[in-house]
Design a protein around this motif. Sequence first.
Motif, short mmCIF file in Angstrom:
data_model
loop_
_atom_site.label_atom_id
_atom_site.label_comp_id
_atom_site.label_asym_id
_atom_site.label_seq_id
_atom_site.Cartn_x
_atom_site.Cartn_y
_atom_site.Cartn_z
N VAL A 292 -12.45 7.03 -11.33
CA VAL A 292 -11.11 6.32 -11.02
C VAL A 292 -11.03 5.43 -9.99
CG1 VAL A 292 -8.59 6.70 -10.55
CG2 VAL A 292 -9.84 8.48 -11.81
N GLU A 293 -10.79 4.11 -10.40
CA GLU A 293 -11.18 3.10 -9.15
C GLU A 293 -9.41 2.69 -8.91
OE1 GLU A 293 -13.49 2.03 -7.75
OE2 GLU A 293 -15.30 3.18 -8.74
N LEU A 294 -9.17 2.76 -7.51
CA LEU A 294 -7.75 2.16 -7.15
C LEU A 294 -7.75 1.21 -6.09
CD1 LEU A 294 -6.77 6.18 -5.59
CD2 LEU A 294 -6.28 5.09 -8.23
N PRO A 295 -6.68 0.54 -6.26
CA PRO A 295 -6.38 -0.53 -5.48
C PRO A 295 -6.05 -0.09 -4.20
CG PRO A 295 -4.43 -0.45 -6.72
CD PRO A 295 -5.66 0.55 -7.34
N ALA A 296 -6.22 -0.88 -3.03
CA ALA A 296 -5.74 -0.56 -1.60
C ALA A 296 -4.28 -0.33 -1.49
CB ALA A 296 -6.24 -1.47 -0.86
N GLY A 297 -3.84 0.70 -0.91
CA GLY A 297 -2.52 1.18 -0.73
C GLY A 297 -1.89 2.22 -1.68
N GLN B 173 10.00 1.94 -13.88
CA GLN B 173 11.07 1.58 -13.23
C GLN B 173 11.06 2.01 -11.71
OE1 GLN B 173 11.32 3.23 -16.23
NE2 GLN B 173 11.55 1.30 -17.54
N THR B 174 10.76 3.17 -11.47
CA THR B 174 10.89 3.42 -9.86
C THR B 174 9.64 2.95 -9.34
OG1 THR B 174 9.71 5.47 -10.52
CG2 THR B 174 12.04 5.70 -10.59
N ILE B 175 8.47 2.82 -9.84
CA ILE B 175 7.50 1.99 -9.36
C ILE B 175 7.71 0.75 -9.03
CG2 ILE B 175 4.98 1.29 -9.83
CD1 ILE B 175 4.59 3.99 -10.94
N ALA B 176 8.34 -0.02 -9.98
CA ALA B 176 8.71 -1.61 -9.68
C ALA B 176 9.61 -1.80 -8.34
CB ALA B 176 9.17 -2.10 -10.99
N LYS B 177 10.63 -0.63 -8.45
CA LYS B 177 11.52 -0.63 -7.11
C LYS B 177 10.66 -0.48 -5.81
CE LYS B 177 15.57 1.89 -5.39
NZ LYS B 177 16.52 2.91 -5.59
N GLY C 184 -1.97 -1.23 2.08
CA GLY C 184 -2.47 -2.37 0.99
C GLY C 184 -1.99 -3.73 1.18
N SER C 185 -1.83 -4.41 0.10
CA SER C 185 -1.28 -5.90 0.18
C SER C 185 -0.41 -5.80 -1.22
CB SER C 185 -2.40 -6.87 0.06
OG SER C 185 -2.99 -6.77 -1.32
N VAL C 186 0.38 -7.15 -0.94
CA VAL C 186 1.59 -7.17 -1.99
C VAL C 186 0.70 -7.29 -3.47
CG1 VAL C 186 3.38 -8.54 -2.81
CG2 VAL C 186 3.25 -8.29 -0.48
N GLU C 187 -0.46 -7.94 -3.43
CA GLU C 187 -1.09 -8.05 -4.45
C GLU C 187 -1.78 -6.66 -5.13
OE1 GLU C 187 -0.53 -11.60 -2.38
OE2 GLU C 187 -1.51 -9.87 -1.64
N ILE D 102 -0.66 -3.58 -4.32
CA ILE D 102 0.33 -2.55 -4.95
C ILE D 102 0.79 -3.03 -6.10
CG2 ILE D 102 0.45 -1.43 -2.50
CD1 ILE D 102 3.50 -3.19 -2.53
N ALA D 103 0.91 -4.23 -6.36
CA ALA D 103 1.39 -4.73 -7.80
C ALA D 103 0.41 -4.04 -8.93
CB ALA D 103 1.35 -6.40 -7.86
N LYS D 104 -0.70 -3.72 -8.55
CA LYS D 104 -1.48 -3.15 -9.71
C LYS D 104 -1.38 -1.62 -9.81
CE LYS D 104 -5.32 -6.36 -8.15
NZ LYS D 104 -6.74 -6.37 -7.68
N ILE D 105 -0.54 -0.91 -9.28
CA ILE D 105 -0.35 0.42 -9.39
C ILE D 105 0.37 0.74 -10.54
CG2 ILE D 105 0.71 2.56 -8.28
CD1 ILE D 105 0.21 1.07 -5.67
N THR D 106 0.01 1.71 -11.22
CA THR D 106 0.71 2.04 -12.32
C THR D 106 1.15 3.81 -12.25
OG1 THR D 106 -1.22 2.89 -13.61
CG2 THR D 106 -0.43 0.62 -13.90
N PRO D 107 2.19 4.30 -13.39
CA PRO D 107 2.29 5.64 -13.14
C PRO D 107 1.01 6.57 -13.60
CG PRO D 107 4.03 4.61 -14.65
CD PRO D 107 3.07 3.46 -14.29
N GLN D 108 0.26 6.11 -14.60
CA GLN D 108 -0.82 6.79 -14.91
C GLN D 108 -1.83 7.05 -13.69
OE1 GLN D 108 0.18 4.15 -16.61
NE2 GLN D 108 1.16 5.38 -18.32
#
Length: 440
Positions: free
Chosen positions: A64-69, A135-139, A179-182, A184-190
Amino acid sequence: MSNKVLRSETVRSSRVDFKYEKLTMENGLTVLIAPMPGYRTVQASLAVDFGSVDQSFTLDGETVELPAGVAHFLEHKMFESEDGDAFDQYAKTGASANAYTGFDRTCYVFSATDQIDESLDVLLGLVASPYFTEQTIAKEQGIIGQEIRMYEDSPEWQLLFSAFSCLYHNCPIKEDIAGSVESIAKITPQMLYACTDAFYTPQRMVLAVAGNITREQVLEALGRTPLPESGKTAQKVQQPEPREIVKPLDERTMSIARPVLGVAFKEQPWPREQRARMEVITDLLCELIAGDTTPLYRKLYDAGLVNSGFSGEMFSGDGYASIIFSGETKDPDAVHDALLAEIERLKKEGIDEQDFEICRNLLYGEAVSEFESADDVASSLSSGQLRGEELFFEVETLASLTCAQVQQELDTLLQPETSAMVVLRPGGDIGDHVGDEEEE
């Protein structure tokens, strides 16, 4: 049952009048309980073995590879559930609650004087039922994006990560904890569920409680709120990190009144079994080199080159170790040169025995005073346990250290060729760069 004790031991120190109980639960959770007679407050800390540097891991054979943040993002999201927000539940008990993410851990804490049992239920409930939706992740991405931009205005924060970026090629410590705005935009529920399956399990968590508390209260709370057991095996993955630094200089302009200097040294990561001792030694060295009783500090302060905020700090964990001296100064080059000269002098001439005793006694007194604070005790218990350190390790180590032992370690540490200089200068827009931008 979550409250069945597998092993129990009482841990004491011969140097301070303090003790705590260490319980290993059947589900793998470590529980540390430090009753403090005469205290009205209870401080609880639930620490998870998952921090900002943990951006790659295997889970049941899958990488599993994760983005920063992600660790910081997850810290925020764990307060939400299908039943509402945990802060609202804490408000009903009167507890003061918080959470924070570090490089190597995430901690959830509360302090309370009443309704302790109810607050323990809220704390354990945070990690018992993870709940994530698109939805909660986007918020939350919007909320944390604002937090990230706020830290862009912090010179201390910018200096720290600029220094790490100068030192480290691959280690995620160079990435902002949020992290950065960019990113954390990659984060998903999965992605978040994979992290809770891997790390939010009893085997990777520590519950520490200090103050006006009993063993029975803690065990009953664990019985009321069983912690999740994923049954999956996770293994953290570290990227190889060369000994060389990335670049020796980074200069930036910020909206600040005076220049801020950082001098960072990249050290060889210490093996886990040696890390606690080396952390004590490097803390002592920072005090010996730049503490406010030292010749260097007096010289710089009398010349108006530094103020009382000038100091050194150590950072270490799996895959990284560094020492950073920083503070405001009107002449960064002069302070940088004076610092390197003082380190070289101490290596050649040796540490003065009297200076050593003064600094050691100062740190020893500070370490002992922490046993008077339920907050400090709970925090040190939980974070120390994750790092394989007992509560009394710092006190015991400081008491037994000799000047010769510290000198021996100094001779191999703080090498100029693996150091970098960061300067934040007044003026310009936040984050503007000047000077050396070429990476080696």
